[in-house]
Design an enzyme around this catalytic site. Structure first.
Site, PDB file in Angstrom:
ATOM      1  N   ASP A  41      39.235  36.116  40.906  1.00  0.00           N
ATOM      2  CA  ASP A  41      38.775  36.554  39.603  1.00  0.00           C
ATOM      3  C   ASP A  41      37.528  37.436  39.787  1.00  0.00           C
ATOM      4  OD1 ASP A  41      38.924  36.113  36.622  1.00  0.00           O
ATOM      5  OD2 ASP A  41      36.870  35.426  36.996  1.00  0.00           O
ATOM      6  N   GLU A  99      40.864  41.002  41.070  1.00  0.00           N
ATOM      7  CA  GLU A  99      40.504  41.999  40.065  1.00  0.00           C
ATOM      8  C   GLU A  99      39.393  42.882  40.644  1.00  0.00           C
ATOM      9  OE1 GLU A  99      40.839  40.019  35.729  1.00  0.00           O
ATOM     10  OE2 GLU A  99      39.296  39.126  36.981  1.00  0.00           O
TER      11      GLU A  99
END
Ligand code: CA
Length: 653
Positions: A339, A370
């Site tokens: 994340d 990400e």
């Protein structure tokens, strides 16, 4: 130690970065936490500035009554207590005394905990293994990785899932074979459904212990869980019993084992970029150490969640690396989705990649994330954030979610009304052709090395679902849940475009069944009714489901699409913008494949397109409504018609 009580935030930062501190306190042992032995456990806590540390031992997670023992100061800021008698199943926390203050604190290195993570628990991990765990095997590497994102509660919350009530919304739901829609006995759900769908990996949304859900609370409690509390402990609200620390561990292992039996790998969503609260066991055991600070000592907040983990600091790097290895070795995880990876640095991710490669084989454990942050974060000099413009600094087997592909296909995620190539967007022809070749040589600020670095997707848990996005851009006047043929055509086209781009494929669970969240673009704390997989709806959109299944099966056989090598882009040739809204290109598969050449056309216009075929005998493999024509293909010569808003794929032997 006089200076400790006087230290300001800024002084802490300077001290932690000084050679003096690093020489004295950076610990390189891998035995922090509670390590169980035959008759007890060895407890070790890193708390370099503490004056005194007491270990409190409890019979369970609730009682206040405890036995307290003083820990001994060992080397490098580590406090130690070797117990004869207190071992597996004992709950514990620490009382840490600094120069002027004292606090209670759980163990940052804990591997088990009580309900809501209030106390840590010593665990003999052998005792948490389900039967047959020793023979659990990772699925063999496939030609392609098709990653399916799923939240534990969403998967089986719906009664129509056919999962027994006690297991609905739990880890256990992933272990039940033979469930069908409403228990009717025909249309599969959950585990059997995943197998039929053909995905190779399930990416679980957070299953480490997070702070936002009351573990002993009602079934209607809901959160995505991007708020880590105990990084190395499974979340308790998904266990059938959150009160006994070993249960959640066993049940998560059972989930992994069950998916492995079906040949499906398991990927963990990890959030090493921030914690639930600044008032954490990290802060309490080592004030300011684990969180990134500006030069003046203020905490940074590039996560938009109140804090950033200071991954540049040695003990933080060590923590993250050990945590990833722990989940891989103890729980047999097959991959990690980072994340806000843009808050972590390229050296750290590369070193994790290297460790995993050495232990499990090159590229075998998937790593991707990400490539952005929510806000600016002051990374220390000499470190580079894992963002798109630094992708060339990342190992070729570290992937990024490709927002270029996503936004080109369906339109920008933040501007809901902005369409993409399939839903009326203009001027996107060149970009969609760049997506096909995994953006290799396409953009200066995105120096992609190979398709192995690209995760193609058109929806994930964040933002509108694909269905909702197409509804907003194409049929804003309609309710979200109703069917519309124009939207269905664009939907299938979006999927077909995504599945014909080089890179890996990822999709939000339920996307294959027109998943709607009724326009809720950030459902992290919405009700489970909004978030759940609606199994009835999946089968109402069986045509879309079947289209996805066909695309998955088709893609796995196309070496030109699944090639992850640096030279894969050379397989895409004769890229051509036919006219606005229409592009075509050819693709080389390997010599000897069933079809050595593919001809692919994306027609996003409202008109039919007559496509002239190059010489030879072509077979129609996929069109706008049927992605399984390749099973019994029809031969075409000279020309073929591409229906409005459709993808067609032809193959030549
Ligand atoms: Ca929790």
């Amino acid at each position: 130690m006089e200076r400790v009580k006087m230290m300001t935030a800024r002084e802490y930062k300077e001290y932690y970065e000084s050679d003096d501190f690093k020489k004295q306190y950076i610990y390189d042992g891998n035995d922090l936490g509670a390590v169980c032995k035959e008759n007890g456990a060895c407890f070790k806590l890193w708390s370099p500035l503490a004056r005194r540390v007491t270990l409190n031992l409890y019979a369970d997670g609730e009682t206040e009554e405890c036995t307290s023992v003083l820990m001994e100061r060992a080397e490098k800021g580590v406090w130690e207590y070797e117990s004869d008698g207190y071992g597996h199943g004992v709950y514990y926390d620490f009382t840490i005394e600094f120069e002027e203050e004292a606090c209670r604190c759980t163990d940052p290195w804990a591997k088990a905990c009580s309900c809501n993570g209030i106390r840590s628990m010593a665990v003999d991990l052998q005792k948490t293994n389900p039967p047959g765990w020793e023979s659990d095997k990772r699925p063999e590497e496939k030609t392609e990785q098709i990653i399916y994102e799923m939240h534990i509660k969403d998967f089986s919350y719906d009664k129509a899932s056919g999962v027994p009530e006690a297991y609905r919304g739990k880890y256990k739901a992933f272990t039940i074979e033979g469930t069908t829609l409403n228990g009717e006995g025909k249309r599969t759900t959950c585990l059997d459904y995943l197998k039929e769908l053909g995905v190779t990996h399930v990416q679980l949304m957070p299953v480490y212990d997070f702070g936002s859900v009351e573990e002993g609370g009602k079934d209607t409690e809901y959160n995505w869980g991007y708020d880590p509390q105990n990084y190395n402990v499974p979340e308790g609200s998904y266990a059938t019993d959150p009160y006994h620390g070993e249960v959640r561990i066993r049940e998560l292992k059972e989930l992994v084992q069950s998916l492995h039996r079906q040949g499906i790998g398991v990927i963990m969503d990890v959030v090493y970029n921030h914690t639930y609260s600044l008032d954490s066991c990290f802060t309490r055991s080592a004030p300011y150490y684990y969180y990134r600070q500006f030069e003046d000592g203020r905490y940074s907040d590039g996560s938009d969640c109140g804090n950033d983990f200071a991954c540049e600091r040695e003990m933080c790097r060590k923590y993250i690396l050990e945590s990833v290895l722990y989940w891989t070795e103890e729980y047999h995880m097959d991959g990690f989705r980072f994340d806000l990876m843009g808050l972590l640095d390229t050296d750290l991710l590369n070193s994790i990649r290297k460790e995993l490669d050495e232990r499990f084989g090159k590229g075998k454990i998937l790593l991707y994330g990400e490539p952005w942050s929510a806000d600016e974060s002051p990374m220390e000099e000499g470190y580079f954030p894992c963002k798109k413009n630094r992708i060339h600094r990342m190992d070729e087997n570290i992937g990024v979610f490709c927002d270029n592909t996503r936004d080109t296909i369906k339109g920008h995620v933040f501007y809901e009304e902005v369409p993409g190539f399939v839903n009326g967007g203009e001027g996107l022809e060149e970009k969609i052709l760049d997506a096909v070749g995994a953006w290799r040589n396409a953009e200066e600020e995105f120096p992609v090395k190979a398709p192995s670095q690209i995760i193609n997707y058109i929806s994930a848990h964040d933002n509108l679902t694909l269905w909702d996005k197409l509804k907003v851009t194409m049929r804003p006047e309609q309710p979200f849940e109703t069917r519309d043929e124009k939207v269905v055509r664009a939907y299938k086209m979006a999927a077909a475009v995504c599945f014909t781009c080089q890179g890996r494929i990822f999709f939000l669970g339920g996307e294959e069944g027109a998943r709607t969240k009724y326009g809720d673009e950030n459902s992290y704390v919405s009700s489970p009714e909004i978030n759940r997989i609606d199994w009835q709806r999946i089968y109402e959109y069986e045509d879309i489901l079947s289209y996805y299944k066909g695309l998955i099966a088709f893609r796995k056989q196309m070496s030109g699409l699944t090639d992850k090598s640096e030279s894969a882009y050379k397989r895409v040739v004769e890229k051509k913008v036919v006219r606005p809204g229409i592009v075509r290109f050819c693709l080389y598969n390997n010599p000897g494949d069933r079809w050595e050449n593919l001809l692919i056309c994306y027609n996003s216009t409202e008109k039919e397109e007559l496509l002239k075929l190059p010489e030879g005998s072509w077979e129609l493999l996929v069109d706008g409504t049927d992605s399984r024509l390749w099973e019994h293909p029809e031969t075409k010569t000279k020309e073929v018609t591409a229906a409005p808003v459709s993808v067609i794929i032809l193959g030549r032997k």
